[in-house]
Enzyme design. Structure first.
Site, PDB file in Angstrom:
ATOM      1  N   HIS A  56      28.394  -6.641   2.350  1.00  0.00           N
ATOM      2  CA  HIS A  56      28.306  -6.871   3.790  1.00  0.00           C
ATOM      3  C   HIS A  56      27.421  -8.070   4.138  1.00  0.00           C
ATOM      4  CE1 HIS A  56      30.497  -3.232   4.757  1.00  0.00           C
ATOM      5  NE2 HIS A  56      29.761  -2.595   3.860  1.00  0.00           N
ATOM      6  N   LYS A 116      -6.633  -6.633   3.665  1.00  0.00           N
ATOM      7  CA  LYS A 116      -6.421  -5.307   3.094  1.00  0.00           C
ATOM      8  C   LYS A 116      -6.241  -4.259   4.183  1.00  0.00           C
ATOM      9  CE  LYS A 116      -6.322  -2.140  -0.132  1.00  0.00           C
ATOM     10  NZ  LYS A 116      -5.127  -2.008  -0.974  1.00  0.00           N
ATOM     11  N   TRP A 139     -11.607 -13.241   9.070  1.00  0.00           N
ATOM     12  CA  TRP A 139     -10.161 -13.401   8.935  1.00  0.00           C
ATOM     13  C   TRP A 139      -9.669 -13.969  10.258  1.00  0.00           C
ATOM     14  CZ3 TRP A 139      -5.433 -11.252  10.762  1.00  0.00           C
ATOM     15  CH2 TRP A 139      -4.331 -11.436   9.922  1.00  0.00           C
ATOM     16  N   GLU A 154       9.630  -1.814  -1.495  1.00  0.00           N
ATOM     17  CA  GLU A 154       8.237  -1.932  -1.914  1.00  0.00           C
ATOM     18  C   GLU A 154       8.090  -2.968  -3.031  1.00  0.00           C
ATOM     19  OE1 GLU A 154       4.097  -1.175  -2.348  1.00  0.00           O
ATOM     20  OE2 GLU A 154       5.547  -1.100  -0.721  1.00  0.00           O
ATOM     21  N   LYS A 201       5.806  -6.376  -2.773  1.00  0.00           N
ATOM     22  CA  LYS A 201       4.766  -6.723  -3.744  1.00  0.00           C
ATOM     23  C   LYS A 201       4.961  -8.141  -4.272  1.00  0.00           C
ATOM     24  CE  LYS A 201       2.224  -3.179  -3.688  1.00  0.00           C
ATOM     25  NZ  LYS A 201       2.526  -3.164  -2.248  1.00  0.00           N
ATOM     26  N   GLU A 225       4.163 -10.808  -1.498  1.00  0.00           N
ATOM     27  CA  GLU A 225       2.809 -10.924  -0.976  1.00  0.00           C
ATOM     28  C   GLU A 225       1.819 -11.485  -1.981  1.00  0.00           C
ATOM     29  OE1 GLU A 225       1.079  -7.245   0.389  1.00  0.00           O
ATOM     30  OE2 GLU A 225       1.851  -6.111  -1.302  1.00  0.00           O
ATOM     31  N   ARG A 253     -10.935  -7.216   1.814  1.00  0.00           N
ATOM     32  CA  ARG A 253     -10.351  -7.053   3.135  1.00  0.00           C
ATOM     33  C   ARG A 253      -9.551  -8.284   3.559  1.00  0.00           C
ATOM     34  NH1 ARG A 253     -13.045  -2.902   6.099  1.00  0.00           N
ATOM     35  NH2 ARG A 253     -12.676  -3.935   8.084  1.00  0.00           N
ATOM     36  N   ASN A 275     -16.029  -7.817  14.457  1.00  0.00           N
ATOM     37  CA  ASN A 275     -14.715  -7.521  13.898  1.00  0.00           C
ATOM     38  C   ASN A 275     -13.855  -6.983  15.024  1.00  0.00           C
ATOM     39  OD1 ASN A 275     -12.470  -6.780  12.392  1.00  0.00           O
ATOM     40  ND2 ASN A 275     -13.420  -4.923  11.571  1.00  0.00           N
ATOM     41  N   GLY A 276     -12.695  -7.585  15.263  1.00  0.00           N
ATOM     42  CA  GLY A 276     -11.815  -7.124  16.332  1.00  0.00           C
ATOM     43  C   GLY A 276     -11.289  -8.286  17.152  1.00  0.00           C
ATOM     44  N   CYS A 297     -11.761  -8.841   9.196  1.00  0.00           N
ATOM     45  CA  CYS A 297     -13.153  -9.248   9.110  1.00  0.00           C
ATOM     46  C   CYS A 297     -14.020  -8.126   8.551  1.00  0.00           C
ATOM     47  CB  CYS A 297     -13.674  -9.633  10.492  1.00  0.00           C
ATOM     48  SG  CYS A 297     -12.716 -10.919  11.311  1.00  0.00           S
TER      49      CYS A 297
END
Length: 611
Positions: free
Chosen positions: A507, A606, A75, A484, A488, A491, A27, A100-101, A2
């Site tokens: 394996h 973010k 969010w 990584e 990418k 996402e 964000r 926010n939280g 948020c």
């Protein structure tokens, strides 16, 4: 996470709040809203589901205006994305709040407030705060005292801003575990989750500490700490320009940030090297004494930063000859680690506000692990303030959710740490000079590589158009780079992607290989190249479609079923930094072809400032 914006001024603050929301879009969010106390001393609110652009027509049609206001990008945590769950929340058409939280005891508060006769219009935990403020306003006499009383009932993490229609000149803000900054104007004040939201109106900021509560009017600011002591917080001047967060000529922030990496890396190195030798004071005035005592390194990080930590583990043990462990921060705080004395606790974070990393650092301190070092991109962040030493990556604002330049600058900073610790063990002056020399060459090499490979990667990305799964392979320090690359791709393009050490194929993962699954291979010219080629043959023999990012000296030849993109000849010491960049470009171009929201992928934020 948020985002919060607020303002108290003589002028109409709605345009300021709206621009602030636009600058907080990076964000991650699902809805937005603005509430103001207007000239008629009424509390007016507009909310919308979706992007900020969905809010703008409603602002125009309602003519929302006022000199006191708060705004929010949400969010979803408690309650699905919807207009009724969007902030700001209002109680009895009198008090409004943004948050926010996460309030952990919201169920208990909700039950109590329902018994007191309060009606809930949302499923959020945040609405319990605004009801609590209104309840105490009746007995405490002022908005500030009502908020202060409310804080004693809250359990969890929060940054809040509260306004009351009875006073168009007063805003109260508080923080505990979530970031909040106050911007200072001339006869006006602003608040936000981070400075990016306020750069068009001020470059002077106060960063609230955990437990702070502030009473703000147009002409005054009072801050009190968690012990109710009046305090003065340092005013800091930001050197970030207001237009540094604009896309400029680029279609997306992510592409811009990929191309900013040569400059970002040069900035990270600037002033920290003299005559091809590291200046250890770059880490802090006590760095030499602390590094002298270090017997091991314990890295705590999340997401992309965790991958950077995994690369650093290879470097620290092979170059600096010092033991290193790497942990996902959200796991570390809930297990019972064996304390290793004189370990350097190294935290990695782009924002410096990642809740799990902050909590893991506090736990490491409590357990007595040793001194702490933060590698971070935000100088005034909570993580930096909580650490004994810090090294700023100087990547500049990173708006795209998928981290690019923050990752490569972290790797550069980590290599500087490797040099600092390695010179205390077996690293010779000549070896240090070689490493530093390779780091200095990186900006030019990356700039040349970008101009040469981008068009070729666009063509390669077309192979993913109808694909739903992919596999990424690497060996040694390239395994975290493969991880990584897979992160990418998944996402921002929503293609399922996994990464494996190439030697692990037999394996289990080899069972997945067929001609419908692209297999991306990272192939530098290092000691493991021949073994990697054998692993590639295993894939090729089973009909797998190989896409190989290779050092030209690796002599890997293209054929039917094997696409080879030569990157650049580079010393294996810095190869992970170079090879991560074409993987960023691949994921970007695949996402563009897929038509996804590159900069703000679904369900992601973010900066993850809640647990």
């Amino acid at each position: 996470m948020c985002g919060i914006v607020g303002a108290v001024a003589e002028r109409d603050v709605v345009p300021i709040l709206l621009e602030g929301l636009r600058r907080l879009e990076y964000r991650g969010y699902d809805s937005s809203g603005i509430a103001v106390v207007n000239r008629e001393h009424e509390l007016a609110r507009v909310r919308a589901l979706g992007k900020v652009r969905e809010l703008e027509p409603q602002l125009q049609s309602t003519g929302l205006h006022g000199g006191l206001g708060i705004a929010h990008t949400r969010w979803a945590t408690h309650g699905k994305p919807s207009e009724s769950n969007a902030h700001p929340h209002i109680c009895n058409n009198s008090v409004s709040l943004v948050h926010n939280g996460i309030i952990e005891n919201h169920d208990e508060l909700r039950a109590k407030q329902i018994n007191q006769g309060y009606a809930f219009t949302s499923e959020t935990d945040s609405e319990t705060i605004v009801h609590e403020v209104f309840h105490h306003l009746e007995t405490e006499g002022s908005l500030f005292n009502a908020v202060k009383k409310t804080l004693t009932f809250l359990e969890g993490a929060f940054a809040i801003a509260v306004i009351n229609k009875k006073d168009a000149n007063n805003m109260v803000v508080a923080r505990s575990g979530s970031p909040l900054v106050i911007g200072i104007g001339i006869g006006e004040y602003f608040i936000a989750s981070d400075v990016a939201a306020l750069l068009p109106v001020t470059n002077r900021f106060i960063f609230l500490e955990d437990g702070d509560i502030a009473n703000i009017t147009r002409t005054s600011l009072e801050i009190f700490d968690e012990n109710d002591n009046s305090v003065e917080r340092e005013i800091k001047v930001s050197n970030i320009s207001a237009d540094s967060a604009d896309k400029g000529q680029y279609r997306h922030y992510m592409l811009k940030e990929i191309y900013e990496q040569p400059v970002a890396i040069a900035n990270t190195l600037e002033g920290r090297i003299l005559d091809k030798k590291l200046i250890e004071e770059s880490f802090g005035i006590n760095a030499k004494e602390i590094f002298d005592a270090v017997e091991g390194v314990h890295i705590l990080a999340c997401g992309t930063s965790y991958h950077a930590g995994l690369v650093a583990k290879y470097w620290l043990e092979s170059i600096a000859k010092i033991p290193c462990s790497v942990e996902i921060a959200s796991e570390f705080r809930y297990r019972k680690p064996v304390v290793r004395k004189n370990s350097l606790v190294l935290t990695l974070s782009q924002s410096g506000e990642t809740a799990d990393t902050l909590a893991a650092l506090e736990e490491a301190k409590r357990l007595g692990f040793g001194h702490s070092l933060a590698i971070c991109n935000v100088p005034e962040s909570s993580l930096v303030r909580a650490s004994d030493l810090c090294l700023m990556t100087r990547a500049g604002p990173e708006i795209g959710v998928a981290s690019t330049k923050a990752f490569t600058t972290q790797l550069v900073a980590l290599m500087l740490l490797v040099v600092a610790l390695g010179r205390r063990r077996t690293l010779t002056a000549d070896e240090e000079s070689t490493i530093i020399g390779e780091l200095i060459k990186l900006p030019n090499k990356i700039e040349n590589m970008l101009s040469e490979v981008d068009g070729k990667i666009i063509k390669l990305s077309e192979k993913f158009t109808e694909k739903f799964h992919s596999l990424f392979l690497g060996r040694g320090s390239m395994y975290p780079i493969a991880m990584e690359g897979a992160l990418k791709l998944k996402e921002i393009s929503y293609i399922h992607a996994e990464a494996y050490p190439a030697g692990e194929l037999k394996h289990g993962p080899l069972a997945l290989v067929d001609n419908e699954m692209p297999v991306v291979v990272v192939a530098p010219n290092d000691d493991l190249l021949e073994k990697l080629k054998s692993n590639m043959h295993e894939v090729f023999a089973r009909g797998g479609q190989l896409i190989v990012f290779a050092d030209p000296a690796s002599n890997i030849e293209a054929s039917d079923g094997i696409d080879v993109l030569d990157i650049v000849s580079v010393n294996e010491l810095v190869a992970p930094i170079i090879f991560s960049i074409p993987l960023q470009l691949l994921s970007y171009h695949v996402a563009v072809i897929k038509g996804t929201d590159v900069d703000q992928p679904r369900n992601l934020a973010k900066s993850v400032t809640v647990e």
